[in-house]
Every structure is written in structure tokens, then in C-alpha cells.
Enzyme design. Structure first.
Site: not given
Length: 343
Positions: A219, A240
């Protein structure tokens, strides 16, 4: 809520070095967690892990994602003075790790400790030069905690260009509920995800629809969720961090729901659905826009996934630096996930 269990997961995750490209150990941790709970999972070629828990509706499937990779560095050059220059992994200000202890992970599985310093670190030796030096990557070097004096000494240790560098997390959990550490992005959310999975099992929660839990490992460099997403995914939700700072709405005490990031708006209907869920259960939330941000949800959409997409998670202060959040923010995030999967 069992805070001790959540703290346990987060501390264990943070104790495993996992800069992007060096995530095998943390992937094994996730796999062992899933095996111990007899949860069906698959591992992607490039290391992502996905677990599935079936619900009543097996058509309208949701995939949640978190990422196990973190910021870090790689050895860029072995210098003639017996020190190492670095190339950063991920986007962060290198001065945020100035003076930080680190570990060099060699390709032959050896580990060496060191400290990242600027090249003129001493006031006594360099006076104003130390204060005025440009805090750019080329002015930093790793001072290795070994008796090395030249490039040949480094070569003899087996250290080479491309070896991984992880920085100490300095994890602290205060009696007032604050969690301070490097790499809360995104290991705080990974801990949340493991907690939710445990909660489903221990409380025998009947899921309204099938849920995938995706743990990605690239990511921080932009392609974490670019593959390995089940084709039946109708909603893709990245868990997140929420950004804190001037002109930001997020706090360390709420779940932060992103409405737009640097790539554009998130799904309007899905965001409104989350808002209504929060209002129904008195979940404390903040809506926000992250202008300097991208997520696994965007990676998934750019890969061609035809799904509604969203992003929410705990508010984290000093993101990509020495980060901080509060247990309340994690709790509100957990509440929203559980409300969503049970609704």
C-alpha cells in the site's frame, strides 16, 4: 470492549518489522492468527492475505482492506567512511527519523543495528553547520553499531545495496489511553481488523452478507490492492488512518470517514450509509477530506474493480512520523465495522 486484547494485537504487530517489500514475517503472523481460528484464507503471489467469513447474503459481498506494510528505507550506497546512505520507502520527511535507531536486514538474513544521523550531527564538532544543514536524504547516513571504518569493512559484514532498513517503533501505551508509535499507519487498523474477526467468532455474530478481510503488503508504494480482490466484491472499504492537522476535521477520538482524497471523491451513497449507521448507534465520527492521500480503495478501483468504494479509520496525529492515536478512535472504528457487517 476488551482493550487488552486490542492492545496485544497492536503491540505484537508493531514488534514485527515490515517495510514495504519485507513483509513475510508479518504476513505469517496474520496467517497464523487465521489458522488458529479456523478461518478460510488465501495467499496472493505477491503476499497479500485474504480471509473470508460467509454471511446470509453471498451475492452482495464486502471486502475490507488494511495494509501490513510500513514506511522504511533501503541501503542505497556503501560509503567509503563505513556508513550507509539510504533510499526511502514510502513518502515521509526524513528528518522525522533523524537520530532514530534502526535495523539493517541483510539478504543473508543477518541483522545489524545502527542509527540514522545527519552527516554533521554534533553541535560541538560542527557548531552552526549542524543547525543549518539541509534536511534532505543525501545529507543522512546510517552509523552502524559495529567496528567499521571503510567500505571493505561493511562488505565483510555482508551488507549490500538493496538491504532493508526498519526504524524502531518506540511503542508506548499510556494509562490515559493514548497509543504512540511509528507505523500506527496501518498496524493500528490491522489490529482493529483482527479484533473484529475475533469478535465475530467469540460472539457468534451472524453476518448480514459475506465479508472478505484483505491484508495488503504494497500500500505504501501505491499498488497494495491492485490485485487479488474477489470478483464478487460489491463494496470495497479500506480501513486506514484519518489525517489530523490544520484545516482537518478528524480527531484522535472519533472514527474518521474520508469523503475525498487526492484522487477524488469516494462513493457518495456509501459515505451517507456510514453516516446513518453512526447516527443510529451514537458512534462518534468526523467527515474529512485528505488532499495529500491515497488508499487501497483507489488501487482497487484503478485496477478495474466495479464496486462502491470507501475509506474510514482511526484518527492519527503526525502521520508518517512518530504517530499517536487514542483508544477511543479505535473503539469507534470497531463499532462502525461491527454495525456495518451486522446490519
Amino acid at each position: 470492549m476488551n482493550y487488552n486484547l486490542l492492545y496485544k494485537y497492536i503491540k505484537e504487530l508493531l514488534s514485527i518489522p515490515s517495510p514495504t517489500g519485507y513483509t513475510e514475517d508479518v504476513e505469517k503472523y496474520v496467517v497464523n492468527f487465521l489458522k488458529s481460528r479456523d478461518i478460510r484464507y488465501k495467499i496472493a503471489n505477491k503476499g497479500s492475505v485474504i480471509a473470508t467469513i460467509e454471511g446470509k447474503d453471498k451475492i452482495n459481498v464486502t471486502t475490507f482492506s488494511t495494509h501490513v506494510d510500513t514506511l522504511g528505507a533501503m541501503v542505497k550506497e556503501i560509503k567509503e567512511n563505513g556508513r550507509l546512505s539510504v533510499s526511502l520507502i514510502g513518502d515521509y520527511v526524513i528528518s522525522s527519523v533523524e537520530g532514530e535507531c534502526c535495523t539493517i536486514h541483510t539478504k543473508n538474513n543477518k541483522k545489524y543495528e545502527g542509527t540514522l544521523q545527519n552527516i554533521k550531527p554534533s553541535i560541538h564538532a560542527y557548531a552552526n553547520e549542524s543547525k543549518q544543514i539541509d534536511r534532505s536524504t543525501e545529507n543522512y547516513e546510517i552509523v552502524i553499531d559495529e567496528e567499521v571504518f571503510c567500505k571493505a569493512d561493511i562488505n565483510n559484514l555482508g551488507i549490500d545495496v538493496g538491504d532493508m532498513v526498519s526504524f524502531d517503533t518506540r511503542t508506548r501505551i499510556t494509562s490515559s489511553g493514548f497509543i504512540k508509535s511509528r507505523y500506527l499507519d496501518d498496524k493500528a487498523a490491522v489490529g482493529v481488523m483482527l479484533y473484529v474477526i475475533d469478535y465475530i467468532i467469540l460472539n457468534e455474530i451472524s453476518l448480514s452478507h459475506t465479508i472478505n478481510f484483505l491484508f495488503t503488503n504494497y500500500e505504501e508504494v501505491g499498488h497494495g490492492a491492485s490485485a487479488f480482490i474477489p470478483k464478487d466484491t460489491m463494496n470495497f472499504i479500506a480501513i486506514d488512518l484519518g489525517c489530523l492537522g490544520e484545516k482537518q476535521n478528524s480527531t484522535e477520538y472519533d472514527v474518521s470517514i474520508c469523503t475525498k482524497d487526492s484522487n477524488g471523491p469516494y462513493d457518495y451513497k456509501l459515505i451517507n450509509y456510514f453516516i446513518n449507521l453512526c447516527k443510529e448507534d451514537s458512534i462518534n465520527y468526523k467527515l474529512d477530506i485528505y488532499d495529500n492521500y491515497g488508499s487501497d480503495a483507489i488501487s482497487a478501483i484503478r485496477s478495474g474493480l466495479d464496486a462502491k468504494f470507501a475509506l474510514f479509520g482511526p484518527g492519527i496525529y503526525a502521520s508518517h512520523g512518530y504517530e499517536r492515536t487514542h483508544i477511543k478512535s479505535l473503539e469507534e472504528t470497531i463499532k462502525l465495522i461491527i454495525k456495518y457487517i451486522s446490519n
